[in-house]
Scaffold this motif. Structure first.
Motif, PDB file in Angstrom:
ATOM      1  N   VAL A  83       0.857  -1.189   0.000  1.00 55.16           N
ATOM      2  CA  VAL A  83       0.000   0.000   0.000  1.00 55.16           C
ATOM      3  C   VAL A  83       0.891   1.236   0.000  1.00 55.16           C
ATOM      4  CG1 VAL A  83      -1.729   1.306   1.272  1.00 55.16           C
ATOM      5  CG2 VAL A  83      -1.851  -1.196   1.205  1.00 55.16           C
ATOM      6  N   GLY A  84       0.710   2.105  -0.987  1.00 58.72           N
ATOM      7  CA  GLY A  84       1.527   3.309  -1.074  1.00 58.72           C
ATOM      8  C   GLY A  84       2.946   3.000  -1.547  1.00 58.72           C
ATOM      9  N   GLN A  85       3.843   3.982  -1.426  1.00 53.24           N
ATOM     10  CA  GLN A  85       5.253   3.864  -1.820  1.00 53.24           C
ATOM     11  C   GLN A  85       5.395   3.444  -3.278  1.00 53.24           C
ATOM     12  OE1 GLN A  85       6.626   5.251   0.443  1.00 53.24           O
ATOM     13  NE2 GLN A  85       5.711   4.625   2.380  1.00 53.24           N
ATOM     14  N   GLU A  86       4.501   3.922  -4.152  1.00 55.53           N
ATOM     15  CA  GLU A  86       4.557   3.547  -5.570  1.00 55.53           C
ATOM     16  C   GLU A  86       5.890   3.935  -6.206  1.00 55.53           C
ATOM     17  OE1 GLU A  86       2.143   5.241  -4.174  1.00 55.53           O
ATOM     18  OE2 GLU A  86       0.310   4.057  -4.383  1.00 55.53           O
ATOM     19  N   HIS A  87       6.451   5.053  -5.786  1.00 59.21           N
ATOM     20  CA  HIS A  87       7.709   5.516  -6.376  1.00 59.21           C
ATOM     21  C   HIS A  87       8.858   4.557  -6.087  1.00 59.21           C
ATOM     22  CE1 HIS A  87       7.767   6.863  -2.228  1.00 59.21           C
ATOM     23  NE2 HIS A  87       9.038   7.169  -2.328  1.00 59.21           N
ATOM     24  N   VAL A  88       8.765   3.798  -4.995  1.00 62.14           N
ATOM     25  CA  VAL A  88       9.777   2.792  -4.670  1.00 62.14           C
ATOM     26  C   VAL A  88       9.439   1.473  -5.358  1.00 62.14           C
ATOM     27  CG1 VAL A  88      10.897   1.504  -2.814  1.00 62.14           C
ATOM     28  CG2 VAL A  88      10.229   3.894  -2.450  1.00 62.14           C
ATOM     29  N   ARG A  89       8.193   1.076  -5.225  1.00 69.09           N
ATOM     30  CA  ARG A  89       7.760  -0.228  -5.743  1.00 69.09           C
ATOM     31  C   ARG A  89       7.968  -0.334  -7.251  1.00 69.09           C
ATOM     32  NH1 ARG A  89       1.592  -1.013  -4.953  1.00 69.09           N
ATOM     33  NH2 ARG A  89       1.630   0.581  -6.562  1.00 69.09           N
ATOM     34  N   GLU A  90       7.591   0.704  -7.992  1.00 67.92           N
ATOM     35  CA  GLU A  90       7.659   0.634  -9.455  1.00 67.92           C
ATOM     36  C   GLU A  90       9.099   0.595  -9.957  1.00 67.92           C
ATOM     37  OE1 GLU A  90       5.371   3.900 -10.834  1.00 67.92           O
ATOM     38  OE2 GLU A  90       3.452   3.088 -10.117  1.00 67.92           O
ATOM     39  N   ALA A 131      10.736  -2.700 -11.873  1.00 67.20           N
ATOM     40  CA  ALA A 131      11.347  -2.585 -13.199  1.00 67.20           C
ATOM     41  C   ALA A 131      12.774  -3.105 -13.182  1.00 67.20           C
ATOM     42  CB  ALA A 131      11.320  -1.128 -13.654  1.00 67.20           C
ATOM     43  N   ALA A 132      13.516  -2.821 -12.108  1.00 70.20           N
ATOM     44  CA  ALA A 132      14.892  -3.308 -12.002  1.00 70.20           C
ATOM     45  C   ALA A 132      14.937  -4.826 -11.922  1.00 70.20           C
ATOM     46  CB  ALA A 132      15.568  -2.686 -10.786  1.00 70.20           C
ATOM     47  N   ILE A 133      13.965  -5.434 -11.219  1.00 71.69           N
ATOM     48  CA  ILE A 133      13.905  -6.897 -11.127  1.00 71.69           C
ATOM     49  C   ILE A 133      13.607  -7.493 -12.495  1.00 71.69           C
ATOM     50  CG2 ILE A 133      12.588  -8.828 -10.156  1.00 71.69           C
ATOM     51  CD1 ILE A 133      12.216  -7.075  -7.630  1.00 71.69           C
ATOM     52  N   THR A 134      12.647  -6.911 -13.197  1.00 71.05           N
ATOM     53  CA  THR A 134      12.266  -7.420 -14.520  1.00 71.05           C
ATOM     54  C   THR A 134      13.436  -7.375 -15.499  1.00 71.05           C
ATOM     55  OG1 THR A 134       9.987  -6.686 -14.165  1.00 71.05           O
ATOM     56  CG2 THR A 134      10.650  -7.138 -16.430  1.00 71.05           C
ATOM     57  N   ARG A 135      14.226  -6.299 -15.428  1.00 66.44           N
ATOM     58  CA  ARG A 135      15.334  -6.112 -16.370  1.00 66.44           C
ATOM     59  C   ARG A 135      16.659  -6.634 -15.829  1.00 66.44           C
ATOM     60  NH1 ARG A 135      11.691  -2.191 -16.995  1.00 66.44           N
ATOM     61  NH2 ARG A 135      11.224  -1.404 -19.082  1.00 66.44           N
ATOM     62  N   ALA A 142      14.730  -9.164  -1.096  1.00 68.21           N
ATOM     63  CA  ALA A 142      15.516 -10.364  -0.794  1.00 68.21           C
ATOM     64  C   ALA A 142      14.824 -11.616  -1.325  1.00 68.21           C
ATOM     65  CB  ALA A 142      15.735 -10.472   0.714  1.00 68.21           C
ATOM     66  N   MET A 143      13.492 -11.651  -1.245  1.00 66.29           N
ATOM     67  CA  MET A 143      12.745 -12.781  -1.793  1.00 66.29           C
ATOM     68  C   MET A 143      12.908 -12.837  -3.309  1.00 66.29           C
ATOM     69  SD  MET A 143       9.352 -12.232   0.590  1.00 66.29           S
ATOM     70  CE  MET A 143       8.243 -13.156  -0.470  1.00 66.29           C
ATOM     71  N   ALA A 144      12.864 -11.667  -3.959  1.00 66.42           N
ATOM     72  CA  ALA A 144      12.894 -11.619  -5.422  1.00 66.42           C
ATOM     73  C   ALA A 144      14.213 -12.146  -5.977  1.00 66.42           C
ATOM     74  CB  ALA A 144      12.653 -10.190  -5.904  1.00 66.42           C
ATOM     75  N   VAL A 145      15.342 -11.764  -5.335  1.00 64.42           N
ATOM     76  CA  VAL A 145      16.635 -12.172  -5.887  1.00 64.42           C
ATOM     77  C   VAL A 145      16.953 -13.632  -5.597  1.00 64.42           C
ATOM     78  CG1 VAL A 145      17.567  -9.836  -5.807  1.00 64.42           C
ATOM     79  CG2 VAL A 145      17.869 -11.349  -3.834  1.00 64.42           C
TER      80      VAL A 145
END
Length: 486
Positions: A20-27, A31-35, A60-63
């Motif tokens: 919830v919120g923090q869109e500027h961080v989440r997005e 994008a960095a994870i996808t690329r 940490a989960m993503a990497v």
């Protein structure tokens, strides 16, 4: 509910979409994870309870998630993701810098940083409260941040990034987290109530969101009390039940108190304040609630929504200012008398019923006081003017001027007169005043403010002399216990 995790833990997001919120961080991170363009060091800063550690864990989960390919974040369901959530993943380490802030701790971390990942993924070190690192520990960490081993990621989280050395800041991708809006918090709380099968009035949810001051973790902790109440009684959570469970004065009573204060009905103001005090509400809580109610009325007067008062916005601002000036009173005394004095002074600030300048004839101040209700004059009755006679001071020649005497004052008066920067450096200090000695105490988390204040000592001493008189002297008590007299 014994043995169950706290609500803020069980409700923690497990995928980016749940944040919830923090869109500027989440997005940006998605994008960095996808690329596959992730950095080796991140710094997450912002107020408490807004998602810094949660997003650090998601990263940490993503990497380390085997299902991350083609996604913008972790799956949240695989064994690796679940282990990170439980804090049992061997390649993801969380450290609290408040208790692991020595050079030896950082050296141990550097030695372990050279080890290979046990699962073959990315090792992640999450360092919470990073501003608590000692200067020597931060310097020891710097070398690893400059030349990190392959497959290692650092995530530093802090509420006070200005305390970190610039050399650390320059080597991290810095994301600043914001406070969450009341509507963002309320939307998640409503969903949590629905998941728990508990009906809650929108006003109760809004109260929790407002009380949490932008921190989702605080809101979820407060909501847990209400859910326990709702599940126990089987009844919907009303606004009154929420106020009682959270220990807050009823909003309607605070509105009544504000209305009486604006109307100049001091008798009703004191009666309402005493009733709330006898019901167990602390004076500071009552004053803070009244201030929030007046602030809501100011916003309404300027076109916003909420509680309305038939008063000039400037009068409401005067009330707020006077009430804020009396906050320090509750540090010295949390009793009914302190609350009544704060309310009386606020009322006097609105009516202009304040001590006048010294009388030329007697040298004593002329004090105006409200006459008994029912007599002609203001809403409180006539104004009685009482002349206070003081002994005539000895005359002095123009060549021998007498210094201005010291006088009673509150530290709030000094802070209120300070410039913006000086005020910022004074805010964290805890003051003690004994006779004419003022001591400002700075804790270990406020060394930055202590150091900056030392650059403005002459400005501070001049301000104290102006407000309190020339006899007062200031002593600074530093984070390390050292003392410095001005």
């Amino acid at each position: 509910m014994a043995g169950m995790a706290a609500l803020y833990q069980s409700a923690r997001p497990i995928v980016f979409e749940q944040i919830v919120g923090q869109e500027h961080v989440r997005e940006v991170l998605a994008a960095a994870i996808t690329r596959a363009r992730l950095a080796h060091a991140y710094l997450f800063s912002g107020p408490r309870g807004v998602g810094k550690t949660t997003i650090a864990r998601l990263l940490a989960m993503a990497v380390n998630c085997p299902e991350v390919e083609g996604r913008n974040g972790p799956c949240g369901n695989c064994q690796s993701c679940q282990e990170v959530q439980r804090g049992s993943h061997p390649d993801v380490v969380e450290l609290d810098a408040a208790s692991n802030n020595s050079v030896e701790d950082v050296r141990d971390l550097r030695e372990k940083a050279g080890l290979a990942a046990l699962r073959g993924g990315t090792r992640v070190w999450i360092l919470d409260e990073a501003h608590m690192l000692s200067r020597a520990a931060a310097n020891a960490l710097l070398k690893t941040l400059e030349e990190p081993p392959p497959g290692l990621m650092f995530i530093l989280a802090t509420t006070e990034p200005e305390k970190l050395p610039p050399t650390i800041l320059s080597r991290c991708q810095h994301f600043r987290f914001r406070r969450l809006s009341e509507s963002e918090i309320a939307s998640k709380l409503t969903r949590l109530c629905a998941d728990a099968g508990v009906e809650a009035a929108p006003e109760a949810i809004e109260l929790v969101a407002r009380t949490s001051d932008g921190a989702m973790r605080d809101a979820e902790s407060l909501l847990e009390r209400l859910l326990t109440l709702g599940l126990t009684t089987g009844s919907p959570i009303t606004l009154a039940a929420a106020e009682e469970a959270l220990g807050l004065p009823p909003h309607k009573r605070l509105q009544h108190l504000a209305s009486a204060l604006v109307a100049g009905d001091l008798a009703e103001v004191l009666a309402t304040a005493e009733a709330l005090y006898r019901e167990g509400f602390a004076p500071r809580t009552i004053a803070s609630g009244l201030g929030a109610t007046l602030r809501e009325a100011v916003r309404s007067a300027w076109g916003g929504e909420g509680f309305e008062l038939e008063a000039d916005p400037n009068d409401l601002l005067r009330l707020l200012h006077a009430l804020d000036d009396e906050k320090d009173r509750f540090v010295r005394s949390e009793d009914l008398y302190a609350l009544e004095l704060a309310l009386i002074k606020s009322s006097n600030a609105l009516s202009g019923n304040l001590p006048s300048a010294p009388s030329p004839a007697t040298g004593g101040p002329a004090i105006e006081a409200p006459a008994p209700a029912g007599e002609a004059g203001s809403p409180q009755g006539r104004t009685l003017r009482v002349q206070v006679h003081e002994p005539t001071p000895q005359t002095t020649t123009p060549e021998e001027p007498q210094p201005a005497p010291s006088r009673p004052f509150s530290w709030q008066q000094v802070r209120a007169r300070a410039g913006a920067q000086l005020k910022a450096f004074l805010m964290p200090a805890r003051e003690t005043i004994e006779a004419t000695e003022i001591t400002l105490h700075y804790g270990p988390t406020h060394r930055f403010h202590y150091d900056r204040l030392q650059e403005r000592l002459s400005e501070l001493q001049d301000l104290v002399a102006e407000v309190a008189g020339p006899d007062y002297r200031v002593t600074l008590s530093g984070p390390d216990g050292s003392k410095k007299k001005l």
